[in-house]
Design a protein around this motif. Sequence first.
Motif, PDB file in Angstrom:
ATOM      1  N   GLY A  13      13.408  50.337  52.347  1.00  0.00           N
ATOM      2  CA  GLY A  13      13.932  48.976  52.337  1.00  0.00           C
ATOM      3  C   GLY A  13      14.398  48.531  53.710  1.00  0.00           C
ATOM      4  O   GLY A  13      13.999  47.468  54.202  1.00  0.00           O
ATOM      5  N   VAL A  14      15.238  49.352  54.332  1.00  0.00           N
ATOM      6  CA  VAL A  14      15.794  48.975  55.631  1.00  0.00           C
ATOM      7  C   VAL A  14      14.680  48.784  56.654  1.00  0.00           C
ATOM      8  O   VAL A  14      14.672  47.805  57.415  1.00  0.00           O
ATOM      9  CB  VAL A  14      16.812  50.043  56.104  1.00  0.00           C
ATOM     10  N   THR A  19      12.254  45.460  60.339  1.00  0.00           N
ATOM     11  CA  THR A  19      11.050  45.216  61.142  1.00  0.00           C
ATOM     12  C   THR A  19      10.608  43.766  61.037  1.00  0.00           C
ATOM     13  O   THR A  19      10.380  43.091  62.045  1.00  0.00           O
ATOM     14  CB  THR A  19       9.896  46.131  60.683  1.00  0.00           C
ATOM     15  N   VAL A  20      10.491  43.304  59.797  1.00  0.00           N
ATOM     16  CA  VAL A  20       9.998  41.942  59.599  1.00  0.00           C
ATOM     17  C   VAL A  20      10.967  40.933  60.224  1.00  0.00           C
ATOM     18  O   VAL A  20      10.554  39.985  60.900  1.00  0.00           O
ATOM     19  CB  VAL A  20       9.781  41.665  58.097  1.00  0.00           C
TER      20      VAL A  20
ATOM     21  N   ALA B 150       4.646  47.211  59.482  1.00  0.00           N
ATOM     22  CA  ALA B 150       3.875  46.653  60.594  1.00  0.00           C
ATOM     23  C   ALA B 150       2.911  45.585  60.100  1.00  0.00           C
ATOM     24  O   ALA B 150       2.707  44.558  60.762  1.00  0.00           O
ATOM     25  CB  ALA B 150       3.109  47.761  61.317  1.00  0.00           C
ATOM     26  N   MET B 151       2.331  45.806  58.908  1.00  0.00           N
ATOM     27  CA  MET B 151       1.368  44.838  58.396  1.00  0.00           C
ATOM     28  C   MET B 151       2.058  43.505  58.095  1.00  0.00           C
ATOM     29  O   MET B 151       1.585  42.436  58.497  1.00  0.00           O
ATOM     30  CB  MET B 151       0.700  45.382  57.141  1.00  0.00           C
ATOM     31  N   ALA B 257       4.249  44.245  66.967  1.00  0.00           N
ATOM     32  CA  ALA B 257       4.666  44.496  65.583  1.00  0.00           C
ATOM     33  C   ALA B 257       4.602  45.989  65.272  1.00  0.00           C
ATOM     34  O   ALA B 257       5.519  46.545  64.647  1.00  0.00           O
ATOM     35  CB  ALA B 257       3.771  43.709  64.619  1.00  0.00           C
ATOM     36  N   ALA B 258       3.538  46.650  65.710  1.00  0.00           N
ATOM     37  CA  ALA B 258       3.385  48.082  65.430  1.00  0.00           C
ATOM     38  C   ALA B 258       4.508  48.886  66.074  1.00  0.00           C
ATOM     39  O   ALA B 258       5.133  49.743  65.446  1.00  0.00           O
ATOM     40  CB  ALA B 258       2.024  48.572  65.940  1.00  0.00           C
TER      41      ALA B 258
END
Lengths: 73, 426
Positions: A13-14, A19-20, B150-151, B257-258
Amino acid sequence: MDIDWAALGSVFGVSLVVTVALVGFFTLGIVGLSKAASGDQGGGSGVAAKAGGYLCFALCAAAVAYGIYIIVA
Amino acid sequence: MEHITLLLGIVIVTALVFDFTNGFHDTANAMATTISTGAMRPKAAVAMSAVLNLVGAFLSVEVAKTISGGLINEDGLKTEVIFAALVGAILWNLLTWLVGLPSSSSHALFGGLIGAAVMSAGWSSVNGGTVVTKVLLPALAAPLVAGLAAMLATRLTFRINRNVDEKSTAKGYRAGQIASAGLVSLAHGTNDAQKTMGVITLALVTGGVLAPGSNPPMWVIVSAGVAIALGTYLGGWRIIRTMGKGLTDLTPPQGFAAQTSAATVILASSHLGFSLSTTQSCSGAVMGAGLGRKGGVVRWSTATRMFVAWGLTLPAAALVGAAAELLTKQGDWGVAATAVLLVGGSFAIWLRSRRSPVTHDNVNDVEPVQDEPSGIVTQAMASVAPPPTGAAVASEEADGSPLGSIPAQPGHSSATTEPAARPAKV
């Protein structure tokens, strides 16, 4: 053998959310700044885009600082 | 430093050699995408990564108390067992480097330890449950987590920047990529240099030089940090090429992003107590970023070879470790023979690598000839492979329609021969 599903789940989840969110904010920052640079006809909106861009970069910088803190601690 | 026997000296040197191979094996994790997207010049990228690895080695005060994380019973572990384990890990690292496949250095070390411990003290010395929770499960989870993150991040960034000129954003993505690559390097130095410090400290304890539970002496910290930094600066260009160019083609937004996904997954997992392999997270992130772009493809043939290498890492290193332990058990001449075999084996692998050198000059040169067929193939595979469920495939086969299989067939065989042909051309 006990698998720590809770830890695995929270890593999932984290990682996803952070990341997003990071990539999203950073991209918004880039887009904001490049709009501010190119669209000088708008006046006020250019300033807003610039400020928003810097705000996004500040958020990302804070995340990087927190990352370094995690490594050190 | 007194009372260091010859065997102990050999173990320390071997541990530093392992640290060195760990460094150049894992340069790709931090820098492959940075190099392939052109965010940094190859030499500058590895130099930065090396410095950050060195800094990372000194950053954390928490010292790895166990070298295997509970995989094997470390009480009464003999010094030569550690030596045999290191031999297994080093040889596997070199072999995977030769074929240019990213694989986890920690898993290689674990494998070597398991093999050597079993040969030394029997199966009871291995905790089977811990192998599943510390090696197998993370190996499945790491690429999934990092790949998915990443996607999604790639999709998002392309969506946000779709109305903006590519040139005006390139600089920004470059900076972001360098920042996240730096984080990965720093985390790598902290984690992996400490592993070597743990190995050397354990060897010193088992050799009776240090009291059990003592912290590593300064010279151990310095030498481990320097070894991993030197290895990183040397650069595992073969692996960098595979990760940066071989798995998929990355544009700067994808690279960013990766790299961000990899850095986040590594830090989150080590912080939340479910450690994931750096190598597997980074490879997964690269593939995810490849899939996230419209029209982006992953070269599944290369990816498959990489997955196979991951699966083989533990057993292969274990086999070599066991064989080395069988030899070192014979006494001093056995230790000497193992050392000679290690040097000979490493030299042979290095000689073999000279036939098709990959350096910082040609790391990004992947022939377009190879790109075209594999691009079509992977597109075909990507469009065929993921969506059809078992039922869809079954119904297709039941129809007797050969359409699904025939175009894929010749393409598939060319995809599998393509990577083998690549090194010969360089």
